[in-house]
Design a protein around this motif. Structure first.
Motif, PDB file in Angstrom:
ATOM      1  N   PRO A  34       6.129  -2.566   8.417  1.00 62.32           N
ATOM      2  CA  PRO A  34       5.932  -3.983   8.098  1.00 62.32           C
ATOM      3  C   PRO A  34       5.629  -4.256   6.624  1.00 62.32           C
ATOM      4  N   ASN A  35       5.136  -3.251   5.886  1.00 62.67           N
ATOM      5  CA  ASN A  35       4.855  -3.424   4.463  1.00 62.67           C
ATOM      6  C   ASN A  35       6.050  -3.093   3.585  1.00 62.67           C
ATOM      7  N   GLY A  36       7.163  -2.741   4.205  1.00 59.36           N
ATOM      8  CA  GLY A  36       8.359  -2.431   3.428  1.00 59.36           C
ATOM      9  C   GLY A  36       8.463  -0.980   2.982  1.00 59.36           C
ATOM     10  N   ILE A  37       7.559  -0.123   3.428  1.00 59.13           N
ATOM     11  CA  ILE A  37       7.611   1.293   3.074  1.00 59.13           C
ATOM     12  C   ILE A  37       8.757   1.941   3.852  1.00 59.13           C
ATOM     13  N   PRO A  68       7.156   8.537   2.624  1.00 53.59           N
ATOM     14  CA  PRO A  68       6.667   8.963   1.322  1.00 53.59           C
ATOM     15  C   PRO A  68       5.239   9.504   1.405  1.00 53.59           C
ATOM     16  N   VAL A  69       4.937  10.517   0.607  1.00 52.73           N
ATOM     17  CA  VAL A  69       3.594  11.080   0.537  1.00 52.73           C
ATOM     18  C   VAL A  69       2.638  10.015   0.032  1.00 52.73           C
ATOM     19  N   GLY A  70       1.472   9.951   0.633  1.00 54.43           N
ATOM     20  CA  GLY A  70       0.466   8.986   0.200  1.00 54.43           C
ATOM     21  C   GLY A  70       0.445   7.733   1.040  1.00 54.43           C
ATOM     22  N   HIS A  71       1.469   7.517   1.857  1.00 49.23           N
ATOM     23  CA  HIS A  71       1.478   6.347   2.734  1.00 49.23           C
ATOM     24  C   HIS A  71       0.707   6.681   3.998  1.00 49.23           C
ATOM     25  N   THR A  72      -0.249   5.840   4.371  1.00 52.86           N
ATOM     26  CA  THR A  72      -1.005   6.030   5.588  1.00 52.86           C
ATOM     27  C   THR A  72      -0.510   5.030   6.624  1.00 52.86           C
ATOM     28  N   PRO A  73       0.007   5.512   7.751  1.00 50.97           N
ATOM     29  CA  PRO A  73       0.469   4.585   8.790  1.00 50.97           C
ATOM     30  C   PRO A  73      -0.672   3.702   9.297  1.00 50.97           C
ATOM     31  N   HIS A  74      -0.323   2.478   9.660  1.00 50.02           N
ATOM     32  CA  HIS A  74      -1.303   1.565  10.253  1.00 50.02           C
ATOM     33  C   HIS A  74      -1.519   1.962  11.701  1.00 50.02           C
ATOM     34  N   ASP A  75      -2.571   1.443  12.321  1.00 47.36           N
ATOM     35  CA  ASP A  75      -2.840   1.734  13.722  1.00 47.36           C
ATOM     36  C   ASP A  75      -1.612   1.407  14.556  1.00 47.36           C
TER      37      ASP A  75
END
Length: 80
Positions: A34-37, A68-75
């Motif tokens: 949803p954030n475009g990642i 991508p490294v560093g992206h944390t998935p949302h719940d």
């Protein structure tokens, strides 16, 4: 080994479908959270049954999301 470049999510081939012994493998590019990642999804689909009537199963995860490294998935997103 055969190398296939599957890099263009805006092209007509968003899904690469590979048929193999015992399973099909789908590689899906061009998806995003949803954030475009952006992320790529890899699905392994065992044949149930195959053309010879043999049933196959997977051990471990049949779906993998690569992001991508560093992206944390949302719940509730993949990887949680």
């Amino acid at each position: 080994m055969r190398i296939v470049d599957h890099l263009r999510p805006d092209g007509p081939d968003k899904i690469l479908h590979v048929r193999s012994v015992g399973c099909d493998v789908n590689i899906i590019v061009g998806t995003h959270d949803p954030n475009g990642i952006p992320f790529t999804t890899v699905e392994i689909l065992p044949h149930e049954p195959d053309d010879d009537g043999v049933r196959w199963m997977h051990l471990g995860t049949s779906n993998v999301v690569v992001m991508p490294v560093g992206h944390t998935p949302h719940d509730g997103e993949a990887g949680q």
